[in-house]
Scaffold this active site. Structure first.
Site, PDB file in Angstrom:
ATOM      1  N   SER A 129       0.755  -1.130  -0.014  1.00  0.00           N
ATOM      2  CA  SER A 129       0.161  -0.152   0.120  1.00  0.00           C
ATOM      3  C   SER A 129       1.150   1.075   0.050  1.00  0.00           C
ATOM      4  O   SER A 129       2.168   1.220   0.452  1.00  0.00           O
ATOM      5  CB  SER A 129      -0.715   0.012   1.145  1.00  0.00           C
ATOM      6  N   TYR A 154      -2.198  -0.433  10.293  1.00  0.00           N
ATOM      7  CA  TYR A 154      -2.365  -0.893   8.728  1.00  0.00           C
ATOM      8  C   TYR A 154      -1.040  -0.697   7.945  1.00  0.00           C
ATOM      9  O   TYR A 154      -0.465  -1.623   7.386  1.00  0.00           O
ATOM     10  CB  TYR A 154      -3.455  -0.212   8.062  1.00  0.00           C
TER      11      TYR A 154
END
Ligand SMILES: NC(=O)c1ccc[n+]([C@@H]2O[C@H](COP(=O)([O-])OP(=O)(O)OC[C@H]3O[C@@H](n4cnc5c(N)ncnc54)[C@H](O)[C@@H]3O)[C@@H](O)[C@H]2O)c1
Length: 327
Positions: A129, A154
Site C-alpha cells: 500500500s 495498517y
C-alpha cells in the site's frame, strides 16, 4: 495456467479474477467473506464470478494453515498467486488492530509458508500500500524513498508483508512482487472508501465529512488501470541472483485535490454535496502521489483513466447496483 486469487470477493480481487477469466485462465478464488463492510456486496461479486465454469470459490481464512496447505496440495497446477486478501482500511486499524495482525501478518506468513512448499509456483504477487510511505513529505513517492515511519498499524502490517516476502524470497528463492496500490476506486468499490462514502451521503442528503479541511491530495487510481498493471506484473516474475523480490508503486501518477474529486462526484450525481469540514484524522496522510517510473519502464504500465472519466463510471455502477433511477 491456474491462478489463486485471495480476497477474490473483495473489490480489487473481484476485478482481477474477472480479467483473468476473460483471458482464459482457471481461477481459484479464496475469501473469508467477513463483515468489515456490507457482506452482500462481497456475495454479489462472488456470485458474478461463479457464473464462469473456470472459477472455483473456496471460503477460507488465509490464516488457517491447514486449510491453505490442503488447498495447495489439492491444486498442484497453481502457477501464480495474486494475494489480495487483507484487513484493509487505515481508520479501522485504530479500532481493531488485532484484525490487521491476524490477516495481514499471520495470514501473509501462512501464504509465504504455503508458497515455500509449492513446487509449480512461478510467481507470488501481493498487495502492499502507498500507506507504507507514512509521513513522507517528498512527492511523488518513489520506491526508493524511506518507508520506516508508518503512521498507522495498517501501514506497519503492509511494510511487514514486504519485509517477510523479501526474506522468504531470499531464503527459498520464491519469485515475489509487492505492489503498493494508491487509492483505488471504480465500479464494485468499497463502501468504506471516500468515493462510496461521499456518493452515499450525497444521495441521502447527509453532509459529507471532509478531513484536514479538504486540504488533501490523492493519487486516485481507476480499478481497470490497476488490474492491467497487476496482470502485466503477474506475467513477469523477477529472476536473477539474490532474492527474486521486487516492489513497485502502482498508481495514476497524478495527485488530485480531494475537493476536485468531490466536484466530479457532484457533477456525475447531479447534486451538490453539503460539506462538513473536519480536522485531520489520526493515521491519515495529507497527500499521496505515485512515482510509477519503475513499473512503466519494466512493464509498460500506463494508467489511462482520469477521474473525469472514472468517477462517472463509478457513479453509473452505483446507481445500477442500488437499483436507482438514472435521472
Ligand atoms: N483499495 C485500495 O485503494 C487499496 C489501497 C492500498 C492497498 N490495498 C490493498 O489491496 C488489497 C485488496 O484491497 P480491496 O480494496 O480489494 O479490499 P477488500 O476489503 O474489498 O478486499 C479484501 C478481501 O479480503 C478478504 N479477507 C480479509 N481477511 C481475510 C482472511 N483472513 N482470509 C481470507 N480472506 C480475507 C475480505 O473478506 C475481502 O473480501 C488489500 O490487501 C488492501 O490492503 C487496497
Amino acid at each position: 495456467m491456474t491462478v489463486l486469487v485471495t480476497g477474490a470477493a473483495g473489490f480489487i480481487g473481484y476485478h482481477v479474477s474477472e480479467a483473468l477469466l476473460a483471458r482464459g485462465e482457471r481461477v481459484i478464488g479464496v475469501d473469508i467473506l467477513n463483515d468489515y463492510y456490507d457482506v452482500n456486496l462481497k456475495f454479489a461479486r462472488r456470485d458474478r464470478l461463479m457464473r464462469h465454469d473456470a472459477f472455483e470459490f473456496i471460503k477460507i481464512d488465509i490464516g488457517d494453515r491447514e486449510a491453505m496447505n490442503a488447498l495447495a496440495a489439492a491444486n498442484p497446477d497453481i502457477t501464480t498467486i495474486i494475494h489480495l486478501a487483507a484487513q484493509a482500511g487505515v481508520r479501522y486499524s485504530l479500532e481493531n488492530p488485532f484484525a490487521y495482525i491476524e490477516s495481514n501478518v499471520i495470514g501473509h506468513l501462512v501464504m509465504l509458508e504455503m508458497c515455500r512448499n509449492m513446487k509449480g509456483l512461478e510467481h507470488f504477487v501481493y498487495a502492499s500500500s502507498s500507506s507504507v510511505y507514512g509521513g513522507n513529505t517528498k512527492l511523488p513517492f518513489s520506491v526508493d524513498d524511506p518507508t520506516d515511519t508508518p503512521v498507522s498499524i495498517y501501514a506497519a502490517t503492509k511494510k511487514m508483508d514486504e519485509l517477510m516476502s523479501h526474506s522468504y524470497s531470499h531464503l527459498f528463492g520464491i519469485p515475489a512482487t509487492g505492489l503498493r496500490f494508491f487509492t483505488v476506486y471504480g465500479p464494485w468499490g468499497r463502501p468504506d472508501m471516500a468515493a462510496y462514502i461521499f456518493l452515499d451521503a450525497i444521495f441521502a442528503g447527509r453532509p459529507i465529512p471532509v478531513f484536514n479541511n479538504g486540504e488533501m491530495m490523492r493519487d486516485f487510481t481507476f480499478v481497470d488501470d490497476i488490474v492491467k498493471g497487476i496482470l502485466a506484473v503477474a506475467d513477469g516474475p523477477p529472476s536473477g541472483d539474490g532474492a527474486p523480490h521486487r516492489v513497485f508503486n502502482i498508481g495514476n501518477n497524478r495527485s488530485e485535490p480531494l475537493m476536485r474529486f468531490i466536484e466530479m462526484i457532484e457533477k456525475a450525481a447531479g447534486r451538490k454535496a453539503e460539506i462538513d469540514f473536519q480536522p485531520m484524522q489520526p493515521g491519515d496522510v495529507p497527500a499521496t502521489y505515485a512515482d510509477i517510473s519503475a513499473i512503466q519502464n519494466e512493464f509498460g504500465f500506463e494508467p489511462s483513466t482520469s477521474i473525469d472519466e472514472g468517477i462517472p463510471r463509478f457513479v453509473e455502477w452505483y446507481r445500477e447496483y442500488h437499483g436507482m433511477d438514472r435521472n
